[in-house]
Design a protein around this motif. Structure first.
Motif, short mmCIF file in Angstrom:
data_model
loop_
_atom_site.label_atom_id
_atom_site.label_comp_id
_atom_site.label_asym_id
_atom_site.label_seq_id
_atom_site.Cartn_x
_atom_site.Cartn_y
_atom_site.Cartn_z
N ILE A 28 -1.34 3.07 9.50
CA ILE A 28 -1.07 2.73 8.09
C ILE A 28 -2.23 3.19 7.21
N TRP A 29 -3.44 2.93 7.66
CA TRP A 29 -4.60 3.35 6.86
C TRP A 29 -4.61 4.86 6.67
N LEU A 30 -4.37 5.59 7.77
CA LEU A 30 -4.36 7.06 7.67
C LEU A 30 -3.23 7.56 6.77
N SER A 31 -2.14 6.82 6.70
CA SER A 31 -0.97 7.21 5.89
C SER A 31 -1.17 6.87 4.41
N SER A 32 -2.14 6.00 4.13
CA SER A 32 -2.28 5.47 2.76
C SER A 32 -3.33 6.26 1.97
N GLU A 35 4.28 -2.74 4.28
CA GLU A 35 3.51 -2.13 3.18
C GLU A 35 4.42 -1.59 2.08
N GLU A 44 -5.91 5.13 0.86
CA GLU A 44 -7.27 4.70 1.26
C GLU A 44 -7.95 5.76 2.12
N ALA A 45 -7.14 6.61 2.76
CA ALA A 45 -7.69 7.69 3.61
C ALA A 45 -7.51 9.05 2.93
N GLU A 67 -2.17 -0.48 12.60
CA GLU A 67 -2.99 -0.66 11.38
C GLU A 67 -3.78 0.61 11.07
N THR A 68 -4.22 1.33 12.10
CA THR A 68 -4.94 2.59 11.87
C THR A 68 -3.99 3.64 11.32
N TYR A 85 4.80 -0.20 8.39
CA TYR A 85 5.20 0.61 7.22
C TYR A 85 6.08 -0.22 6.28
N ARG A 138 0.82 -1.22 0.00
CA ARG A 138 0.00 0.00 0.00
C ARG A 138 0.85 1.26 0.00
#
Ligand code: NAD
Length: 254
Positions: free
Chosen positions: A230-234, A30, A236-237, A227-228, A27, A4
């Protein structure tokens, strides 16, 4: 690895332990190259070693986030070695005095907590934002706490610093949205790390009491916070900025 963050460069402060180490590993999983920053060289290097695969690219940089010269040097080194900075997780923090009433809190401890937890996050953001502006974008995640969303007793500097981190996050999100830089915070409940172990001091009755403050009935894990992050860094957010996201087993819903 799910790629990601392939091709990205991610920096994690306080990456030598607990939540920071879990985020650094996530990180790397990913596909990002990871800069692990900590005061503690042994812990920081252990995280780099745990990332393991030298092809993924990971390095340790020693820095005290409360010192401007260290923070400036940490960003300079990141750009020298990896050429850019795409994601930053400003996570380094200390608990300060625990179980001490506001009227008994010492000035020294107050200054230390505010300097690391609040000034440290600001200094990191200051230099990260300058680099991200040159590149035309980026994603910053700050580690606040449920102590940044609600009050609590006997740790006033910690609560004040974490509320400050949430405010700083929102202010920067507003300022830098038009520059394609997203800024968010995570607000963990009690997470089983070295910091939490210091609070629990091996006493099951304290752990049971703390667990009962979380509707899910347990402490969280570093991986659940990572995991949150990573999502915020990707991507996807990609439309999420200025948020303080509780990762807290329902703590602030009670
Ligand atoms: P930890 O003590 O396991 O790890 C903190 C790391 O930060 C350590 O490696 C330490 O050496 C490093 N550090 C401390 N001061 C530093 C400085 N001035 N410069 C650079 N590095 C420094 O703690 P943790 O539980 O993983 O906490 C990480 C963050 O999560 C902190 O900001 C903490 O406030 C926050 N948090 C923790 C919990 C929890 O229950 N563990 C809950 C909410 C928020």
């Amino acid at each position: 690895m799910t790629d990601r963050l392939k091709g990205k460069v991610a920096l994690v402060t306080g990456g030598g332990s607990g939540i920071g180490r879990a985020a650094a590993l996530a990180y790397a999983r990913e596909g990002a190259r990871v800069v692990v920053v900590d005061l503690d060289a042994e812990g920081g290097q252990a995280t780099v070693d745990a990332i393991g695969n030298p092809d993924s690219g990971a390095m340790f940089v020693k820095a005290d986030v409360s010192k401007q010269a260290d923070v400036e040097a940490m960003i300079k080194r990141t750009v020298e070695v990896y050429g850019r900075l795409d994601c930053a997780f400003n996570n380094a923090g200390i608990e300060g005095a625990v179980g001490v009433a506001t009227s008994d809190y010492t000035e020294d401890t107050w200054d230390k907590v505010i300097n690391v937890n609040l000034k440290g996050v600001w200094l990191c953001m200051k230099h990260e934002l300058s680099q991200m502006l040159k590149q035309g974008g980026g994603a910053i995640v700050n580690n606040a706490s449920v102590a940044g969303l609600v009050g609590g007793s006997f740790g006033s500097a910690y609560y004040a610093s974490k509320h400050g981190v949430v405010g700083l996050t929102k202010a920067a999100a507003v300022e830098y949205g038009s520059s394609a830089i997203r800024v968010n915070a995570v607000c963990p409940g009690v997470i089983r790390t070295e910091m939490a172990e210091r609070l629990l001091s091996g006493r099951q009755e304290i752990e049971d009491k703390i667990a009962s403050l979380h509707p899910l009935g347990r402490l969280g894990t570093s991986g659940e916070v990572a995991e949150t992050v990573i999502w915020l860094s990707s991507d996807e957010a990609s439309f999420v900025t200025g948020q303080a996201i509780a990762v807290d087993g329902g703590y602030v819903a009670l």
